[in-house]
Scaffold this motif. Structure first.
Motif, PDB file in Angstrom:
ATOM      1  N   LEU A  15       7.949  85.167 -15.794  1.00 41.79           N
ATOM      2  CA  LEU A  15       7.825  85.875 -14.646  1.00 41.79           C
ATOM      3  C   LEU A  15       9.167  85.910 -13.339  1.00 41.79           C
ATOM      4  N   ARG A  16       9.674  84.747 -13.397  1.00 33.95           N
ATOM      5  CA  ARG A  16      10.968  84.502 -12.499  1.00 33.95           C
ATOM      6  C   ARG A  16      11.975  85.410 -13.097  1.00 33.95           C
ATOM      7  N   ARG A  17      12.329  85.634 -14.483  1.00 36.95           N
ATOM      8  CA  ARG A  17      13.298  86.249 -15.106  1.00 36.95           C
ATOM      9  C   ARG A  17      13.208  87.660 -15.152  1.00 36.95           C
ATOM     10  N   ARG A  36      -2.359  86.445 -10.268  1.00 41.68           N
ATOM     11  CA  ARG A  36      -2.387  87.733  -9.565  1.00 41.68           C
ATOM     12  C   ARG A  36      -1.398  88.802  -9.797  1.00 41.68           C
ATOM     13  N   GLY A  37      -1.614  89.976 -10.294  1.00 45.68           N
ATOM     14  CA  GLY A  37      -0.484  90.830 -10.567  1.00 45.68           C
ATOM     15  C   GLY A  37       0.625  90.807 -11.302  1.00 45.68           C
ATOM     16  N   ALA A  38       0.636  89.759 -12.230  1.00 49.77           N
ATOM     17  CA  ALA A  38       1.572  89.355 -13.205  1.00 49.77           C
ATOM     18  C   ALA A  38       1.731  90.387 -14.201  1.00 49.77           C
ATOM     19  N   ILE A  39       2.998  90.599 -14.665  1.00 48.59           N
ATOM     20  CA  ILE A  39       3.341  91.681 -15.625  1.00 48.59           C
ATOM     21  C   ILE A  39       3.476  90.799 -16.875  1.00 48.59           C
ATOM     22  N   LEU A  40       2.464  90.922 -17.675  1.00 56.28           N
ATOM     23  CA  LEU A  40       2.473  90.082 -19.163  1.00 56.28           C
ATOM     24  C   LEU A  40       2.163  91.176 -20.070  1.00 56.28           C
ATOM     25  N   ARG A  41       2.814  92.219 -20.207  1.00 55.43           N
ATOM     26  CA  ARG A  41       2.649  93.291 -21.390  1.00 55.43           C
ATOM     27  C   ARG A  41       2.963  92.836 -22.571  1.00 55.43           C
ATOM     28  N   GLY A  42       2.087  93.008 -23.642  1.00 53.28           N
ATOM     29  CA  GLY A  42       2.468  92.406 -24.851  1.00 53.28           C
ATOM     30  C   GLY A  42       2.631  91.242 -25.296  1.00 53.28           C
ATOM     31  N   LEU A  55      -6.392  86.548 -12.723  1.00 56.90           N
ATOM     32  CA  LEU A  55      -5.403  87.527 -13.372  1.00 56.90           C
ATOM     33  C   LEU A  55      -5.939  88.782 -12.756  1.00 56.90           C
ATOM     34  N   SER A  56      -6.402  88.682 -11.727  1.00 61.32           N
ATOM     35  CA  SER A  56      -6.630  90.136 -11.348  1.00 61.32           C
ATOM     36  C   SER A  56      -5.473  90.874 -11.056  1.00 61.32           C
ATOM     37  N   HIS A  57      -5.616  92.123 -11.096  1.00 60.95           N
ATOM     38  CA  HIS A  57      -4.643  93.219 -10.957  1.00 60.95           C
ATOM     39  C   HIS A  57      -3.264  92.741 -11.793  1.00 60.95           C
ATOM     40  N   ALA A  58      -3.365  91.867 -12.963  1.00 61.35           N
ATOM     41  CA  ALA A  58      -2.416  91.672 -13.922  1.00 61.35           C
ATOM     42  C   ALA A  58      -2.287  92.924 -14.892  1.00 61.35           C
ATOM     43  N   ASP A  59      -1.001  92.812 -15.457  1.00 60.58           N
ATOM     44  CA  ASP A  59      -0.891  93.951 -16.571  1.00 60.58           C
ATOM     45  C   ASP A  59      -0.737  93.326 -17.855  1.00 60.58           C
ATOM     46  N   LEU A  60      -1.551  93.448 -18.615  1.00 61.20           N
ATOM     47  CA  LEU A  60      -1.950  92.854 -19.716  1.00 61.20           C
ATOM     48  C   LEU A  60      -1.685  93.688 -21.139  1.00 61.20           C
ATOM     49  N   THR A  61      -1.272  94.773 -20.858  1.00 60.00           N
ATOM     50  CA  THR A  61      -1.411  95.961 -21.599  1.00 60.00           C
ATOM     51  C   THR A  61      -0.850  95.602 -23.006  1.00 60.00           C
TER      52      THR A  61
END
Length: 154
Positions: A15-17, A36-42, A55-61
């Motif tokens: 996430l830092r990168r 919360r709100g993390a972007i973990l697409r794919g 993991l609320s509001h996280a993007d796990l697309t």
């Protein structure tokens, strides 16, 4: 000598990168982690343990979460569009307002889960356990429920 990062350190470094590329956290032990709100697409989270994680509001697309343990996790308002959650344990999970459109929930355990306001458009829920799940105001247009267990779902 190479120092091995813990599973949580891997996530925070990713996430830092700026979430470039895809992260593989298969079999990771991440219970109780706050993302919360993390972007973990794919992201590959197959077999990971995320018990009571935030993991609320996280993007796990498009995330691969096959047989992942998300028992008691907070996934409210998370984006799980096209995520593969087959055989996942989501009992007691908070999925209120989550986007599960096109998600694969085959044989998932959703017992006692809160699914109010969830988007299940084109989701595959075949054989899932929804015992005593809360289902109010769900969009389940064209969702596939064949063989799903809905006893006492409200």
């Amino acid at each position: 000598m190479q120092i091995k990062m813990t599973d949580q350190e891997k996530v925070f470094e990713y996430l830092r990168r700026g979430s470039r590329g895809k992260i593989d956290l298969s079999e990771a032990l991440l219970s109780g982690v706050r993302l919360r709100g993390a972007i973990l697409r794919g992201a590959k989270l197959t077999g990971a343990k995320l018990i009571r994680s935030k993991l609320s509001h996280a993007d796990l697309t498009g995330a691969k979460m096959i047989s992942t343990n998300l028992s008691g996790a907070d996934l409210s308002n998370a984006n799980l569009n096209r995520a593969n959650l087959s055989n996942a344990n989501l009992n007691w999970a908070n999925l209120r307002g989550a986007n599960l459109s096109g998600a694969d929930l085959r044989d998932a355990n959703l017992s006692w889960a809160d699914l109010r306001g969830t988007n299940l458009f084109f989701a595959n829920i075949k054989g899932a356990n929804l015992l005593d799940a809360t289902l109010g105001r769900i969009n389940f247009f064209i969702a596939y429920f064949k063989g799903a267990y809905l006893k006492e779902a409200k």
